[in-house]
Enzyme design. Structure first.
Site, short mmCIF file in Angstrom:
data_model
loop_
_atom_site.label_atom_id
_atom_site.label_comp_id
_atom_site.label_asym_id
_atom_site.label_seq_id
_atom_site.Cartn_x
_atom_site.Cartn_y
_atom_site.Cartn_z
N ASP A 16 0.81 -1.22 0.00
CA ASP A 16 0.00 0.00 0.00
C ASP A 16 0.85 1.27 0.00
O ASP A 16 1.90 1.34 0.63
CB ASP A 16 -0.89 -0.02 1.24
CG ASP A 16 -2.01 1.00 1.18
OD1 ASP A 16 -2.54 1.23 0.08
OD2 ASP A 16 -2.37 1.54 2.24
N GLY A 37 -8.85 6.09 3.91
CA GLY A 37 -9.25 6.87 5.08
C GLY A 37 -10.60 6.47 5.65
O GLY A 37 -11.32 7.30 6.21
N SER A 69 -11.46 4.77 8.24
CA SER A 69 -11.64 4.77 9.69
C SER A 69 -12.43 5.97 10.17
O SER A 69 -13.10 5.91 11.21
CB SER A 69 -10.28 4.74 10.39
OG SER A 69 -9.58 3.55 10.12
#
Length: 290
Positions: free
Chosen positions: A84, A212, A214
């Site tokens: 990633d 993103g 979370s």
């Protein structure tokens, strides 16, 4: 079971309007937690190793890759390995031998023309090695004298027409889009632009990825999957679950010195969060389990 291929998992998810959860891992406790959580949910999963995680491991990819591979091969659900946010071409070139089936090549901080050129070169090399490539495109800058806007900046948004042209010109297999989420959020307050997501889904012929995640509330994640997101990246939520659990454990047991006790509690907390997040994604319209 043998390692799954990220591309195969995402292609199937996109076809049935569902999403694969992809969790960033830092150490063995993370890997074991993600797999245990996915097994409890009965769902395939992607283990993601970021370039930052490799830097934390003194720049060595293989220890992480070998641990992830060993854990994945013992899993009762399909598990794929994904590298990633790769900025380094050297790290990109280590991916195939290390067992990764996919890489997110991140040139998103560059002006559009440079991002396109760097990504196209990476795709050409990666496809020759059998790698599946994800890229990222935020609000395109560098035109008419404007500076490039980092795809991770709070105000970044991906333009559908530019995204369509970028995918066609680079040949990427998936595209991470900027629709309102941000990395490292510790509050779940991100408001996604679902109208923009709908236009991106209509314009872009490859699976879309949400970074993103979370910071996105459950209902936002459900709507994002229904709107065309096929891969949902999660990292900070696991770290928050682990840290909170370890803090509670040590506060309740100040005499504890055996790290296995509090790391074990942290691992269990992360596994529960993995199962919960996969369950949320499964609540999206059209989602099916593997």
């Amino acid at each position: 079971m043998p390692l799954a291929a990220t591309g195969a998992l995402l292609t199937r998810a996109a076809e049935v309007r569902s999403a694969v959860a992809a969790f960033n891992v830092i150490g063995l406790e993370h890997m074991e937690a993600v797999i245990a959580g996915a097994e409890a949910a009965g769902s395939p999963v992607v283990l993601q190793v970021s370039e930052n995680a490799v830097k934390f491991r003194h720049g060595r990819l293989l220890p992480l890759a070998r641990a992830a591979t060993a854990a994945a091969e013992r899993a009762q659900v399909p598990v794929a390995l994904h590298l990633d946010h790769v900025l380094s071409d050297d790290l990109l070139r280590q991916a195939p031998a290390a067992g990764f089936s996919s890489v997110m090549y991140d040139a998103s901080r560059l002006p559009y023309a440079e991002n396109l050129a760097a990504t196209a070169a990476a795709v050409g090399w990666a496809h020759a090695q059998g790698l599946w490539i994800e890229a990222e495109l935020g609000e395109v800058g560098g035109k008419d004298g404007r500076p490039a806007l980092d795809a991770h900046a709070p105000g970044a948004r991906t333009d559908p027409a530019e995204a369509r042209d970028f995918v066609a010109a680079t040949g990427v297999d998936a595209l991470a889009v900027a629709i309102g989420s941000a990395h490292a959020m510790t509050t779940r307050t991100a408001a996604l632009d679902h109208d923009l997501l709908g236009r991106l889904s209509a314009a872009v012929p490859v699976p879309l990825v949400l970074h993103g995640s979370s910071g996105v509330p459950d209902e936002g994640l459900v709507a994002a999957v229904s709107g065309g997101i096929a891969k949902v990246n999660v990292g900070t939520a696991l770290n928050m679950a682990m840290t909170a659990s370890v803090r509670r454990f040590l506060a309740d047991r100040p005499e504890a010195v055996d790290s296995r006790t509090y790391l074990g509690a942290g691992r269990e907390a992360m596994a529960r969060e993995v199962t919960r997040i996969i369950g949320v994604l499964a609540g999206a319209a059209g989602t099916t389990r593997a």
